[in-house]
Design a protein around this motif. Structure first.
Motif, PDB file in Angstrom:
ATOM      1  N   LYS A 398       0.914  -1.256   0.001  1.00  0.00           N
ATOM      2  CA  LYS A 398      -0.039   0.040   0.096  1.00  0.00           C
ATOM      3  C   LYS A 398       0.961   1.310   0.119  1.00  0.00           C
ATOM      4  CE  LYS A 398      -4.257  -1.921   0.404  1.00  0.00           C
ATOM      5  NZ  LYS A 398      -5.097  -1.593  -0.503  1.00  0.00           N
ATOM      6  N   ALA A 401       2.221   1.750  -3.525  1.00  0.00           N
ATOM      7  CA  ALA A 401       1.294   2.488  -4.554  1.00  0.00           C
ATOM      8  C   ALA A 401       1.251   3.527  -4.347  1.00  0.00           C
ATOM      9  CB  ALA A 401       0.176   1.587  -4.417  1.00  0.00           C
ATOM     10  N   GLN A 402       1.241   4.169  -2.875  1.00  0.00           N
ATOM     11  CA  GLN A 402       1.036   5.725  -2.706  1.00  0.00           C
ATOM     12  C   GLN A 402       2.158   6.393  -3.156  1.00  0.00           C
ATOM     13  OE1 GLN A 402       0.158   5.931   1.410  1.00  0.00           O
ATOM     14  NE2 GLN A 402      -1.311   4.687   1.440  1.00  0.00           N
ATOM     15  N   ARG A 403       3.341   5.801  -3.097  1.00  0.00           N
ATOM     16  CA  ARG A 403       4.457   6.649  -3.446  1.00  0.00           C
ATOM     17  C   ARG A 403       4.563   6.798  -5.138  1.00  0.00           C
ATOM     18  NH1 ARG A 403       9.594   5.119  -3.879  1.00  0.00           N
ATOM     19  NH2 ARG A 403       9.426   2.982  -3.290  1.00  0.00           N
ATOM     20  N   PHE A 404       3.978   5.929  -5.791  1.00  0.00           N
ATOM     21  CA  PHE A 404       4.277   5.815  -7.116  1.00  0.00           C
ATOM     22  C   PHE A 404       2.930   6.928  -7.734  1.00  0.00           C
ATOM     23  CE2 PHE A 404       6.705   1.934  -6.872  1.00  0.00           C
ATOM     24  CZ  PHE A 404       7.969   2.570  -7.366  1.00  0.00           C
ATOM     25  N   GLU A 405       1.989   6.729  -6.778  1.00  0.00           N
ATOM     26  CA  GLU A 405       0.768   7.503  -7.255  1.00  0.00           C
ATOM     27  C   GLU A 405       1.330   9.037  -6.938  1.00  0.00           C
ATOM     28  OE1 GLU A 405      -2.674   8.807  -8.425  1.00  0.00           O
ATOM     29  OE2 GLU A 405      -2.135   7.142  -8.546  1.00  0.00           O
ATOM     30  N   ASN A 406       2.310   9.471  -6.247  1.00  0.00           N
ATOM     31  CA  ASN A 406       2.522  10.721  -5.988  1.00  0.00           C
ATOM     32  C   ASN A 406       3.540  11.193  -6.828  1.00  0.00           C
ATOM     33  OD1 ASN A 406       0.804  10.961  -3.776  1.00  0.00           O
ATOM     34  ND2 ASN A 406       2.376  10.324  -2.039  1.00  0.00           N
ATOM     35  N   LYS A 502       4.980  15.017 -10.495  1.00  0.00           N
ATOM     36  CA  LYS A 502       4.267  13.938 -10.780  1.00  0.00           C
ATOM     37  C   LYS A 502       3.717  13.453 -12.299  1.00  0.00           C
ATOM     38  CE  LYS A 502       0.615  13.570  -7.914  1.00  0.00           C
ATOM     39  NZ  LYS A 502      -0.668  13.688  -7.222  1.00  0.00           N
ATOM     40  N   ARG A 506       5.313  10.267 -13.943  1.00  0.00           N
ATOM     41  CA  ARG A 506       4.494   9.223 -14.328  1.00  0.00           C
ATOM     42  C   ARG A 506       4.628   9.043 -16.005  1.00  0.00           C
ATOM     43  NH1 ARG A 506      -1.384  11.209 -12.077  1.00  0.00           N
ATOM     44  NH2 ARG A 506      -1.359  10.181 -10.264  1.00  0.00           N
TER      45      ARG A 506
END
Length: 770
Positions: A398, A401-406, A502, A506
């Motif tokens: 979790k 996933a948050q890190r890559f979302e950021n 970001k 991405r």
């Protein structure tokens, strides 16, 4: 007024006035050209000086001086191929060339005062050392050659083209063929070689221990531990008093364990986990409390500060702290009570933080896992502490996933590992791949580091701001990122070069996912990494671009990193209400530890390179498939697919054409055939030479479609005699590169051969220089 006198006055005027444009009337008034004839002569001189490159015509009829000659301080950069330079930290960031005759025998890293000549059309500026302000403390390693009346050191250094002369009474008893460490004590102005003295004899050249210690010495890193520091560490008690336990949060009853490499001995981090009554998870990140044992000003502290980091070489670890501390007292070994500095989180099932505490604790680890053992629990769902490990694995996923979302960048590069026998000889090689167990530990260490940085940096701002140690990673170099995007576009990929962090990251992550398994994967993965800045330590926070964190530090490895010890001390100081430490002093300390970190990384790479050469030396003449991992003007670097060892195909061996280096597109292109060798291309090579002295592998190209263009060689075993022969190639290659450099400089000079330079050239050594 004579023409020559007027010419000198115009030159002097532009050398002394502010660097702003002037027309002929203004210049005439300043140099005393009062008659129509003299003013006409000024007009003529301005045109000539413009043609000669001394003046720049900013607008029609208005001139200003080109780059002035100047005297500046800088750091001297010496190269064995004669391409010396000085880094003056000027605006364009480019070092300035210094010819050997103008070097005053400055050594690499010396702080010097240089005179920089004015740049002329078609020419780069050059510098001349006029004073050596500060000698850098350094030594040289190499092989000793004992003569009848004197000795010589054949150096391993890429920073020195000449051997070092050693008086017969300065050899410390070294014999011909010994690997030694030498310090330069003098370099007379009229001498071709410096004079030095042997300060340590490491052993026979070619022996594993001597060569590995020589690598440490080459980078200025200590390879022996001082006895007084060891004695001080041996006096430290491992006992933990009841009074000390009472001052701490007691977590000995909470399930706790470590996950480390199978061969590790210094366990500096542990995880604990327990379910809270509200259904949340309490996760503790426990870090060895090194600063409890290492007091400020002690000999252990001073040695740790000087080293700044442990060094992980291919066959050994050279620790920052004495063995008693790093492997025994501070190491979080199972079934032993240990003092720790902890960050304890309250997390829900989605890894959202509901609270945290930074405190001193006492723990008792229940189990020591290797990464392989923890990975097996994750994959099978069975094994010791399976519920705890699987829960932490779920939370780590979790967090990731948050890190890559950021906007964190997903670089997953493999790490080369050698299998070494008891004599230090490499007998196998494999690539270490980071798996879920590694990522589990990584995520919770990142979480602790971020929270510690935020705890100080986010909470204290303005007049109440506290100086702190941050791990920073600046935004990518704009030119490199744009170049990467241009090359990626040739393959049909789009990389954003502007927008938010970001959005840019991405797009990079999307590319890295998309290229997996494709021919261009290697090239684009390498270029993506190279477009990034290097992470360093600083007291000025700019965030961590690659991890997408606004605040980040290093808290989790004080056994092996001095910056982490600094962070632990600052946390305690500020928790006790202490005033902020000096920001400039802290920044200087950050520069020191960053420099030591880079040296340690360079030494690690050199040790891997040495073992790679030794490993491939047993495979001379064999043919391997690989890919181009680097492109330079002097050749192609090739990484082999099977062994992952890297070697070079010298451009002089590509003799089917004259190849030109296209720096922007990372390729060599044949002038006649237009044949292209580009970064990431698949290629077949044969192992040609393995030079253990220089830690250098040479390959030759095997062209299956054009056997006549191949350079196959017969397989031959590597011997001590061949090693000595390889050592001789050092001088040959240095001479080749130096001659190439001279030819390049002649070519540069030729570009301006037709320029009018009669008046300025007559004054070249005089008033043109300011």
């Amino acid at each position: 007024m004579e023409r020559r006198e007027l010419h000198d006055k115009v030159i002097n005027f532009f050398n002394t006035e502010d660097n702003i444009p002037y027309n002929y009337k203004q210049v005439s008034a300043q140099v005393g050209a009062n008659t129509p004839r003299q003013r006409a002569l000024v007009v003529e001189l301005l045109e000539e000086l413009h043609i000669d490159g001394f003046l720049n015509e900013v607008t029609p009829g208005r001139f200003k001086a080109m780059m002035r000659s100047a005297v500046e301080e800088g750091i001297f950069i010496r190269r064995s191929n004669g391409k010396n330079s000085v880094d003056t930290a000027n605006d364009d960031g480019k070092p300035i060339f210094v010819a050997e005759r103008n070097s005053m025998h400055a050594l690499n890293g010396d702080r010097v005062l240089v005179h920089i000549s004015a740049a002329r059309e078609g020419m780069e500026p050059e510098a001349e050392v006029i004073k050596i302000l500060e000698r850098k403390e350094q030594v040289f390693t190499g092989t000793l050659q004992v003569k009848k009346y004197f000795s010589m050191l054949a150096t391993d250094s890429k920073f020195l083209a000449t051997d070092i002369f050693i008086p017969s009474d300065k050899t410390m008893g070294g014999k011909t063929g010994d690997k030694v460490v030498v310090k330069i004590i003098e370099w007379p102005e009229d001498a071709n070689s410096p004079i030095g003295e042997v300060i340590d004899v490491l052993g026979e050249a070619g022996s594993n221990n001597a060569e590995i210690n020589a690598i440490m010495a080459e980078f200025g890193l200590p390879y022996k531990y001082p006895q007084n520091v060891e004695k001080a560490a041996n006096k430290i008690s491992a006992e933990i008093s009841e009074e000390e336990i009472a001052r701490r949060r007691d977590m000995r009853g909470v399930t706790t364990f470590t996950i480390d490499p199978a061969d590790a001995k210094d366990f500096d981090d542990a995880l604990s986990i327990q379910r809270l009554e509200n259904g949340h998870w309490e996760v503790g990140v426990h870090i060895a409390d090194v600063t409890h044992y290492v007091t400020p000003g002690s000999v252990i502290e001073k040695e740790a500060e000087s080293r700044a980091t442990s060094v992980y070489l291919v066959d050994r670890t050279v620790p920052m702290l004495p063995e008693r501390l790093c492997n025994f007292i501070c190491s979080l070994r199972p079934d032993e009570e240990k003092l720790t500095h902890s960050v304890i989180f309250e997390l829900d099932d989605d890894a959202k933080i509901h609270g945290y505490e930074i405190c001193h604790t006492v723990i008792k680890s229940d189990r020591r896992f290797s990464y392989e053992e923890a990975q097996e629990v994750i994959e099978t769902g069975e094994g010791d502490l399976k519920e705890e490990i699987l829960t932490l694995h779920h939370l780590a996923q979790k967090l990731r996933a948050q890190r890559f979302e950021n906007g964190a960048v997903a670089f997953n590069r493999e790490e080369m590992k050698f299998e070494i026998d008891e004599n230090g000889k490499p007998i196998g090689v494999h690539m270490h791949v980071s798996k879920e167990a590694n990522k589990l530990i990584e995520e919770f260490m990142l979480l602790a580091n971020v929270k510690v940085a935020e705890h100080i940096g986010k909470a204290k701002k303005g007049r109440n701001a506290k100086a702190f140690v941050y791990r920073i990673h600046d935004v990518p170099n704009t030119d490199k990122l744009s170049n990467f995007a241009d090359i990626a576009s040739h393959f049909g990929y789009k990389v954003k070069t502007n927008g938010t962090t970001k959005e840019v990251n991405r797009s990079i992550n999307a590319l890295l996912d998309e290229v997996k398994g494709r021919p261009e994967e290697e090239m684009l993965s390498i270029l993506a990494i190279r477009s990034m800045a290097k992470a360093t330590y600083s007291a000025t926070n700019v965030g961590h671009y690659g991890l997408a964190f606004d605040y980040y530090t290093h808290f989790t490895s004080p056994i092996r990193r001095y910056p982490d010890m600094m962070v632990h001390r600052l946390l305690d100081r500020y928790a006790d209400g202490g005033r902020s430490v000096s920001l400039p002093a802290l920044e200087d300390e950050c520069k020191h530890v960053s420099a030591q970190e880079q040296l340690a990384a360079d030494a690690e790479r050199a040790s891997i390179k040495y073992k790679a050469v030794e490993f491939m030396g047993e495979r001379l003449g064999e043919v391997f498939d690989g890919h181009i991992s680097g492109v330079t003007e002097w050749g192609l670097y090739v990484e082999l697919n099977e062994t992952h060892c890297e070697g070079m195909i010298p451009v002089r061996d590509l003799d089917d054409d004259f190849y030109e280096f296209d720096e922007k597109n990372y390729c060599l292109i044949g002038r006649r055939t237009h044949r292209k060798y580009q970064l990431g291309d698949n290629i077949t090579i044969q192992v040609a030479r393995a030079d253990l002295i220089k830690k250098q592998l040479d390959f030759v190209l095997v062209d299956e479609h054009n056997p006549a263009g191949s350079h196959r060689i017969d397989k031959a075993p590597i011997t001590q005699a061949s090693r000595m022969q390889f050592a001789e190639s050092k001088k040959d290659r240095a001479r080749d590169e130096y001659e190439g450099g001279k030819a390049s400089r002649r070519q540069q000079r030729g570009k301006r051969g037709n320029s009018t330079r009669r008046s300025v050239e007559r004054k070249r050594g005089g008033k043109h220089r300011r």
